[in-house]
Design a protein around this motif. Structure first.
Motif, PDB file in Angstrom:
ATOM      1  N   GLY A   1      40.446  34.428  43.444  1.00 48.92           N
ATOM      2  CA  GLY A   1      41.221  35.609  43.823  1.00 48.92           C
ATOM      3  C   GLY A   1      40.557  36.872  43.302  1.00 48.92           C
ATOM      4  O   GLY A   1      40.438  37.875  44.015  1.00 48.92           O
TER       5      GLY A   1
ATOM      6  N   PHE B   1      43.802  39.627  32.979  1.00 49.82           N
ATOM      7  CA  PHE B   1      44.176  39.201  34.323  1.00 49.82           C
ATOM      8  C   PHE B   1      44.774  37.809  34.339  1.00 49.82           C
ATOM      9  O   PHE B   1      44.736  37.083  33.353  1.00 49.82           O
TER      10      PHE B   1
ATOM     11  N   GLN C   1      43.282  46.840  32.632  1.00 51.45           N
ATOM     12  CA  GLN C   1      42.312  46.898  31.531  1.00 51.45           C
ATOM     13  C   GLN C   1      43.024  47.376  30.278  1.00 51.45           C
ATOM     14  O   GLN C   1      43.778  48.346  30.312  1.00 51.45           O
ATOM     15  N   SER C   2      42.774  46.692  29.189  1.00 49.29           N
ATOM     16  CA  SER C   2      43.443  47.059  27.936  1.00 49.29           C
ATOM     17  C   SER C   2      42.755  48.265  27.316  1.00 49.29           C
ATOM     18  O   SER C   2      41.626  48.595  27.661  1.00 49.29           O
TER      19      SER C   2
ATOM     20  N   VAL D   1      32.268  33.261  29.873  1.00 48.58           N
ATOM     21  CA  VAL D   1      31.790  32.671  31.129  1.00 48.58           C
ATOM     22  C   VAL D   1      31.934  33.688  32.256  1.00 48.58           C
ATOM     23  O   VAL D   1      32.978  34.340  32.375  1.00 48.58           O
TER      24      VAL D   1
ATOM     25  N   MET E   1      40.049  32.878  39.517  1.00 48.20           N
ATOM     26  CA  MET E   1      38.739  33.532  39.602  1.00 48.20           C
ATOM     27  C   MET E   1      38.365  33.810  41.061  1.00 48.20           C
ATOM     28  O   MET E   1      37.754  34.830  41.363  1.00 48.20           O
TER      29      MET E   1
ATOM     30  N   VAL F   1      34.671  36.069  31.251  1.00 52.03           N
ATOM     31  CA  VAL F   1      35.951  35.733  30.630  1.00 52.03           C
ATOM     32  C   VAL F   1      35.688  35.388  29.182  1.00 52.03           C
ATOM     33  O   VAL F   1      34.854  34.552  28.879  1.00 52.03           O
TER      34      VAL F   1
ATOM     35  N   PHE G   1      36.302  33.317  50.912  1.00 49.12           N
ATOM     36  CA  PHE G   1      37.367  33.185  49.913  1.00 49.12           C
ATOM     37  C   PHE G   1      38.300  32.030  50.279  1.00 49.12           C
ATOM     38  O   PHE G   1      38.619  31.183  49.456  1.00 49.12           O
TER      39      PHE G   1
ATOM     40  N   HIS H   1      40.913  32.349  27.550  1.00 48.84           N
ATOM     41  CA  HIS H   1      42.133  32.150  28.335  1.00 48.84           C
ATOM     42  C   HIS H   1      43.104  31.326  27.528  1.00 48.84           C
ATOM     43  O   HIS H   1      42.719  30.568  26.644  1.00 48.84           O
TER      44      HIS H   1
ATOM     45  N   ARG I   1      40.326  54.916  25.062  1.00 49.58           N
ATOM     46  CA  ARG I   1      39.691  54.022  26.036  1.00 49.58           C
ATOM     47  C   ARG I   1      38.218  54.345  26.191  1.00 49.58           C
ATOM     48  O   ARG I   1      37.395  53.448  26.354  1.00 49.58           O
TER      49      ARG I   1
ATOM     50  N   PRO J   1      39.476  28.265  24.986  1.00 46.00           N
ATOM     51  CA  PRO J   1      38.352  28.279  25.896  1.00 46.00           C
ATOM     52  C   PRO J   1      38.165  29.698  26.450  1.00 46.00           C
ATOM     53  O   PRO J   1      39.138  30.434  26.504  1.00 46.00           O
TER      54      PRO J   1
END
Ligand SMILES: Cc1cc2nc3c(=O)[nH]c(=O)nc-3n(C[C@H](O)[C@H](O)[C@H](O)COP(=O)(O)OP(=O)(O)OC[C@H]3O[C@@H](n4cnc5c(N)ncnc54)[C@H](O)[C@@H]3O)c2cc1C
Lengths: 416, 1011
Positions: A317, A292, A284-285, B602, A315, A330, B616, A333, B165, B597
């Motif tokens: 994973g 990620f 985490q920034s 999302v 995703m 998200v 998984f 990307h 943070r 994107p």
């Protein structure tokens, strides 16, 4: 102006009036002692060390776009020195030590944050492989701890310990690993190099490398010809293209790697975690975004954008490791072009052409190497011979067989 | 001049609307259902909205204008927009495991019982302690953190960073796993229409009428786009009616699919598009079996980008105050949601369409106090409604400041002459032109181009197969949207081979898109924000300029402009405009940032689909799995396989005890192990043997029919890839096995060798790993056991079927099977393969057959113990870093033939005598335990880089020797048998003195397997 709390406060009262450009946006001179091609982390660090350690200040860094536009500004900012093989271990540890004093060295806060890197294992075989690695690190004086499941759970209780397809058994932890603010590394080195006399020349793409009698004499660029006694290539994903200018074929393929950032969130995870049963890693920034990524797309490409198959894989994973991620989103990307070498390890070396030096093959792990890479490349250029720390990173190792293959997958770059 | 007016006087005024609970709801109009009240809460207060509301419209209807706090300065923020571009109104939806941070209130559909909360404030939204950050704003300028917090070095992680943070971040994530599930769909179409506004609807109609397979995606619950937000007419119909009719017609077409509540988030290579359908976000809990969201991966031959445009805010002092809104959004709240975002409106515009706000507000019962247009002249007739409404018309003027505590109560207007005056109002509508949505078309790294006519970027070279229409292309007139959309729809259908009818032109009410942008108003006292969400002010852009961060990407990264969750949808242009002013460059030369994107954020869960938890990855079961599970086996994952690790019996208390029993039983009687997970590759053809000879490093040409042979496969670089066996079943028919871990890799390698290196060879191959169940039957009674299940005609006596024999046989009365006499355990052993469907029966039959000999099933643990006792290398040693010589297999390399890896394995570093080589080890003190992964260092040597001599690859407790033993790789190992070293394991506090020996602990002469 030196950066300090005092200067920041003073400028707050002066309406920030007196700040000046952090580095000079230089125009090319007719010639230089050393030209570094590529204004990424490695090129800028190299220029800094040439000036700082070797007193070579008549140096230009040529960047085709703007400083930091390449992988230095696209990576997921993880630094660590948890390497396995003797060729790599001391080099990356040197880098870690340089990170630990970076801010003091270059008077720029790159937010080196040693919040730990935790690599999870899910099988006995992985555990033993991590033990091998951790023991090797300890023998080299590097911190490493092998955690069992309970210890991992205490650190990151929100991971899936109860319903996982590949249950977490434990992890290898390097507490000194962590993250560094990537842009600040580029800017900080640019400023430090510029302050020491280096010309940083942006929007200047190298289009040819000129030789006379087997020796480099200069480069053609989009801003004209520039002479040079020595030329160092530090162009990461564009390495094969630059080498082709002198008819060299490098043991490198270019691949795209995608990274992701989530919307900003209050602190959730205080360390870097990598999944061992799929391609996924996360941290985490400081701004709150989860940063990620996962695997490279797997096909050769110079396009810095990835595609849906890999995005889905990452995703999946993520959700397998951390089911609480589901509703988080998200935000962005992006991709970077990776210089994937045939054994997954880098090259810092002279070439067969006198005066031409090569720094390449960083795969998706060259950010952490930035300070040591600059340090070693500067040494190699200044002395026309490698430093002990990069003695293993030879270009001819694929001919001699002295490869440094951490993953043991052989000459298949998309598997490293 | 004091601007400290009473807070939102008018907002507190008694409601006149009949929906008394919602003082700002209009009496009539809008696309909402006033008969369906929907109670909801915000920060614990109860409110009521109506069906058709978004959270934003419902909050506004209730007079709630303060909804959030900004990221850095914790400034009070309200609702800026009415769409997905919203930078300010980010809220937390729902509670518990469904809590969802950072949702834009403008896109959250209201449902009964929705619980919502503001974020990034403490203790309350109105009184937020960290709003003192705003006082320190002069210090917190862009990039200040790069210049400080450096002393002392160790304080960063300990002090500064945790503080930063905690203050940063926005919403809070849920603490539990996401309880909902997500679908994934693949769809194909001829024409994908992105956006269901007038242009998109016209395009979809034209393509659909031509017969093309069309998918139309639209973000909103109901497509229609701006037609639903404006009062327009098309032909004789109201715009909303026209949109409704168009949707009706599209729905009736069999090959048209309308995906509403669906955001097209990304454009990918080769005509691939990603979209997210919000199936259940507008209800409290998804219906049974319904997903929360559905991720669509769409492959389209043609795409029509009709995603519309985003209005630009003005940059002036205090432009972030709740109550300052985009003019188009104000009209949307009035026309679509029947909500007045205020009672006394002012309009600050630089474009003709801003003036539309006046008539809409007046029609809905509000007062318009002023229209400020920074242009000096406007078209005749434009001011008509404002004049009629009695509003002041201030041309050549600009708003430079706002006041209110914190909601807007007044604005300061500066005339061209520099005179300022204060005007009371509780809603300021900003119109500063529109930016076409160039996000999606730039996902494939295409740069948008500057269109001077509209002072905005428009799509440049579009990705293959894509066209842009309507506002997304910079055509803001409704008539252009409709005609352009229809033309593009027809053309796209024609491209896909459908005869398209050329559409008639549409007629609309009169309109004008004249506009002159104003990148920043004259300076006022307040901070003028460019990027609301990230608190980037105009002064930050000046600072970036001063410090040399002038390239667009530098500007963005240094100031964080455009880096927030809205990706700068409302801010990037102003940022560029200001940088252009500062550098004196024309704006298009400053450049544009690359939009990436997804278009809007999302959910991670949606992209993962069902691949989570146990799903998984696929779980592969061996043929004996059912039996093993019923008999209490403990399983281990091996890739996707679940394999039985050991089979505890009642009374056994730990795994070691079980494994010892299994090993002892195999070595003294007989055992059976399921080895079906090994890769099995069937290779046939005239040249099959040639291919095998190329792929394997040892010689095969001489292999007779009916024989199996150990096989070593090298990579091209000379290292060992895998080992297995090759069996010749017929002259031109072979089966090759590979390890479980490398089954796919070896298959791929064979294909590669055939297709790429030796394409002339006449050979076919296929993986039959899943077609055959395969069991190892090992131990002195293996033959006796087998005899009881194979058909009587098969002779497996030692003479007829010696070590390494192999044959196709029958078992159980005519069932085709294959028998191999090979041994991993070092015992007399066979592997029996039967068609997978017979696997379970065969397993049970063998157990029955061996019962009288005391047969035991054994798992991977015992398998591993026995191979270590025998010194056979496995995955731990064949780890991709070892050569055949390292593994003690150097002697097997063929001398007389060529094979893959032959030359490369002779590279100097690979034949260095010093290289670590396989050895056996056992603790000098038999009570010591050793662990794989320990490193070897000299007994009296201090650990250090020079001391490292290799490492322990595999260990086992040997029942035969009664102690731990291991295999490792040790420098110069072959010469060091008898020597002592330490197995050093600091990460597990281990340090054991071991003796080096040959890597075979049991039956070194290999007598047992030949009896
Ligand atoms: C998504 C992603 C995630 C990553 N994550 C990590 C991580 O977590 N940890 C880690 O250690 N590493 C990571 N990496 C790898 C790391 O970023 C790179 O290995 C490293 O940045 C490469 O070195 P560089 O900074 O010098 O490269 P770059 O920044 O790419 O510099 C090369 C420069 O050369 C310039 N150039 C190219 N051609 C020419 C020319 N003809 N003339 C002039 N200039 C030219 C380019 O414009 C570029 O600026 C990641 C990479 C990516 C893409």
């Amino acid at each position: 102006m030196r950066y300090s709390l005092l200067s920041v406060l003073q400028q707050a009262f002066k309406g920030q009036r007196d700040w000046t450009p952090q580095w000079r946006d230089a125009a090319p001179k007719a010639s230089y002692d050393v030209i570094i091609v590529g204004g990424g982390g490695h090129g800028l660090a190299t220029a800094y060390y040439l000036a700082e350690q070797h007193g070579i200040r008549n140096v230009a860094v040529l960047e085709r776009s703007h400083v930091g536009s390449g992988n230095i500004g696209r990576n997921t900012t993880i630094v660590r020195s948890n390497y396995l093989l003797p060729g790599n271990v001391p080099f990356y540890e040197k880098s870690m030590q340089l990170w630990e004093r970076l801010e003091q060295d270059i008077n720029y806060n790159a937010m080196v944050s040693q919040r730990g890197v935790l690599n999870l294992y899910h099988t006995d075989g992985q555990r033993d492989a991590y033990a091998r690695r951790g023991n090797g690190m300890r023998i080299n004086g590097i911190d490493a701890e092998l955690l069992d499941q309970d210890q991992v759970r205490a650190m990151v209780p929100f991971l899936d310990f109860d319903n996982a397809r590949f249950p977490i058994q434990g992890g290898l932890l390097q507490r000194r690993g962590g993250t560094v603010r990537h842009d600040a590394v580029a800017w900080g080195y640019a400023r430090a190099a510029s302050d020491r006399g280096v010309d940083i020349i942006q929007n200047c793409a190298v289009t040819g490398i000129r030789r006379e009698n087997g020796r480099v004499v200069g480069v053609d660029t989009t801003r004209g010809y520039i002479g040079a006694k020595k030329v160092g290539l530090a162009v990461a994903g564009a390495s094969s293209q630059l080498a082709a200018m002198v008819d060299m074929r490098l043991p490198i393929e270019s691949h795209v790697l995608t990274a992701f950032v989530s919307e900003g969130l209050k602190p959730l995870i205080d360390t870097v975690v990598t999944f061992g049963a799929g391609h996924f890693y996360v941290s985490q920034s400081d701004k709150g975004g989860l940063v990620f990524g996962g695997d490279i797309d797997g096909y050769n490409s110079y396009a810095s954008r990835g595609n849906l198959a890999t995005i889905e894989d990452v995703m999946e994973g993520g959700m397998a490791l951390w089911p609480g991620l589901g509703r988080l989103r998200v935000l962005r990307h992006w991709g970077g072009v990776m210089d994937m070498s045939m054994d997954g390890s880098p090259i810092i070396d002279k070439t067969h052409i006198e005066g031409l030096y090569l720094n390449a093959g960083w795969c998706y792990g060259g950010f952490k190497a930035t300070p040591a890479s600059g340090f070693c490349f500067a040494h190699t250029i200044a002395n026309d011979a490698p430093h002990a720390l990069n003695a293993a990173f030879r270009l001819d190792r694929f001919a001699t067989g002295a490869v440094i293959d951490e993953k043991g997958v052989g000459a298949q770059p998309n598997l490293h | 001049m004091s601007l400290a007016l009473d807070r939102a006087t008018s907002a507190a005024a008694p409601a006149t609307s009949p929906a008394t609970l919602q003082p700002f709801r209009t009496a009539a109009g809008g696309l909402i259902d006033r008969s369906q009240p929907l109670p909801f809460t915000f920060d614990g207060h109860a409110y009521t909205g109506v069906a058709g509301d978004t959270l934003a419209s419902a909050l506004l209807a209730n007079g709630v204008r303060l909804v959030g706090r900004s990221f850095k300065y914790h400034r009070p923020r309200g609702i800026l927009s009415a769409g997905s571009e919203e930078p300010n109104a980010l809220v937390e939806l729902r509670t518990g495991a469904r809590r969802e941070p950072n949702t834009r209130a403008t896109v959250a559909e209201l449902y009964e019982g929705l619980e919502t909360a503001s974020q990034n404030r403490w203790p309350s939204l109105r009184y937020d302690a960290l709003s003192i950050n705003a006082l320190a704003a002069p210090v917190f300028a862009a990039g200040f953190y790069y210049k400080t917090f450096m002393w002392p070095a160790s304080f960063w992680e300990k002090l500064y960073e945790p503080l930063i943070r905690r203050a940063a971040g926005l919403g809070r994530a849920a603490e539990a796993p996401d309880p909902d599930h997500y679908d994934r769909m693949h769809a194909h179409c001829d024409v994908l229409v992105i956006g269901g506004g007038p242009a998109g609807l016209a395009a979809a109609l034209a393509a659909g009428r031509a017969g093309a397979r069309v998918i139309l995606v639209d973000e909103e619950a109901t497509p229609g786009g701006r037609l639903l937000a404006e009062r327009r007419t098309i032909g004789a119909l109201a715009g909303t009616t026209w949109a409704g009719d168009a949707i009706g017609e599209l729905r009736a077409m069999p090959d048209v699919r309308i995906l509403s509540r669906t955001t097209l988030f990304g454009v990918y290579d080769h005509g691939q598009y990603g979209a997210i359908e919000r199936v259940s976000d507008h209800v409290a809990v998804p219906e049974e079996h319904a997903p929360r969201q559905r991720y669509w991966r769409i492959a389209a031959k043609r795409a029509i980008l009709a995603a519309g445009a985003i209005e630009r805010p003005h940059v002036f002092g205090g432009n972030d105050r709740p109550g300052v809104m985009l003019a188009g959004a104000v009209r949307a709240y009035i026309n679509k949601y029947g909500v007045l975002p205020g009672r006394e409106f002012a309009v600050f515009t630089t474009s003709d369409d801003g003036w539309r706000t006046v008539a809409d507000a007046v029609a809905a019962g509000a007062r318009v106090v002023a229209v400020i247009d920074s242009r000096f002249e406007v078209r005749a007739g434009l001011t008509q409604a404002a004049v009629a409404a009695g509003a002041r018309i201030m041309l050549g003027a600009q708003v430079i400041d706002t006041a209110g505590r914190p909601e807007l109560a007044a604005i300061t207007v500066m005339s061209d002459a520099g005179r300022t005056e204060t005007i009371r109002c509780d809603c300021l509508a900003m119109a500063n032109g529109w930016n076409p949505i160039v996000h999606l078309d730039s996902h494939l790294s295409r740069k948008p181009v500057w269109d001077a006519r509209i002072s905005a970027f428009v799509p440049g070279g579009l990705p293959g197969g894509m066209t842009a229409v309507g506002a997304a292309k910079g055509q803001f007139l409704l008539s252009d949207c409709l005609d352009g959309g229809a033309r593009a729809g027809a053309a796209a259908a024609a491209d896909c081979g459908f005869a398209a009818v050329s559409p008639p032109p549409y007629t609309t009410d009169p309109e004008s898109d004249a506009h002159e942008p104003l990148w920043r108003a004259r300076a006022g006292r307040g901070k003028a924000f460019v990027d609301f969400q990230n608190d980037v002010a105009a002064t930050d852009i000046e600072l970036a300029h001063r410090e040399g961060f002038r390239a667009v990407e530098h500007l963005k990264r240094y100031t964080t402009l455009g880096m927030a969750t809205d990706q700068g949808k409302t801010s990037n242009m102003a940022g560029l405009g200001i940088m252009a002013e500062l550098t004196g460059q024309p704006l298009p030369q400053v450049g544009t940032t690359v939009f990436r994107p997804p278009f809007t954020p999302v959910a991670i869960g949606a992209l993962a689909g069902h691949h989570r938890g146990q799903d998984f990855r696929a779980t592969r079961h061996t043929p004996s799995h059912g039996w093993a599970e019923a008999n209490g086996a403990v399983f281990v994952t091996s890739g996707q396989w679940l394999r039985a690790a050991y089979f505890p019996q009642t009374g056994e208390t730990d795994w070691l005890e079980t494994v010892r029993r299994e090993v002892s039983t195999v070595r003294s009687a007989v055992g059976i192990c399921d080895v079906s997970t090994f890769g099995k590759i069937d290779i046939q053809g005239r040249d099959a043997i040639k291919l095998i000879d190329k792929v394997c490093a040892n010689a095969f040409a001489s292999l007779p029919v009916g024989k199996a042979r150990y096989a070593i496969v090298l990579r091209e670089d000379g290292f060992v890839m895998d080992d297995g066996t090759v069996t010749r079943l017929g002259d031109t028919h072979f089966v090759m096995t590979a390890s479980t871990a490398n089954a796919a890799r070896v298959m791929q390698h064979l294909e590669y060798a055939h297709q790429w290196l030796y394409p002339h060879l006449d050979v076919q191959m296929t993986s039959v790993s899943e077609q055959w169940a395969q069991f190892a039957i090992a131990g002195p009674h293996a033959r006796d056991t087998l005899r009881r299940i194979i058909d009587p005609a098969v002779d497996i006596s030692n003479e007829a079927f010696p070590f390494l024999a192999a044959a196709a046989i029958t078992v159980g009365g005519g069932i085709a099977a294959r028998l191999f006499r090979i041994s991993f355990s070092g015992e007399l052993a066979y592997e029996l393969a039967v068609p997978a469907g017979y696997g379970d029966a065969a397993w049970r039959a063998i157990l029955n057959a061996g019962a009288s000999y005391g047969i035991t099933p054994y798992g991977t643990e015992a398998l591993s113990v026995m191979r270590i006792e025998k010194g056979h290398v496995a995955t731990a040693e064949i780890n991709g870093q070892t050569t055949a010589r390292d593994l003690g297999l150097g002697g097997m390399m063929a001398k007389k033939k060529d094979f893959i890896g032959r030359l490369m394995k002779e590279r100097p570093a690979l034949i260095e005598p010093e290289r670590p080589i396989v050895v056996g080890v056992r603790p000098v003190d038999p009570n010591d335990r050793i662990r794989a992964g320990s490193h070897f260092i000299g007994v009296d040597v201090t650990p250090g880089p020079e001391a490292d001599e290799g490492y322990l690859t595999s260990v086992a407790f040997s029942p035969v020797l009664g102690q731990w033993i291991g295999i490792g790789l040790l420098k110069n190992g072959a010469q060091r048998h008898g020597e002592r070293v330490r197995a050093y394991d600091p990460v597990r506090n281990g340090d054991v003195v071991v003796e080096i020996c040959a890597p075979c602990f049991v039956d070194p002469k290999e007598e047992k397997l030949r009896v």
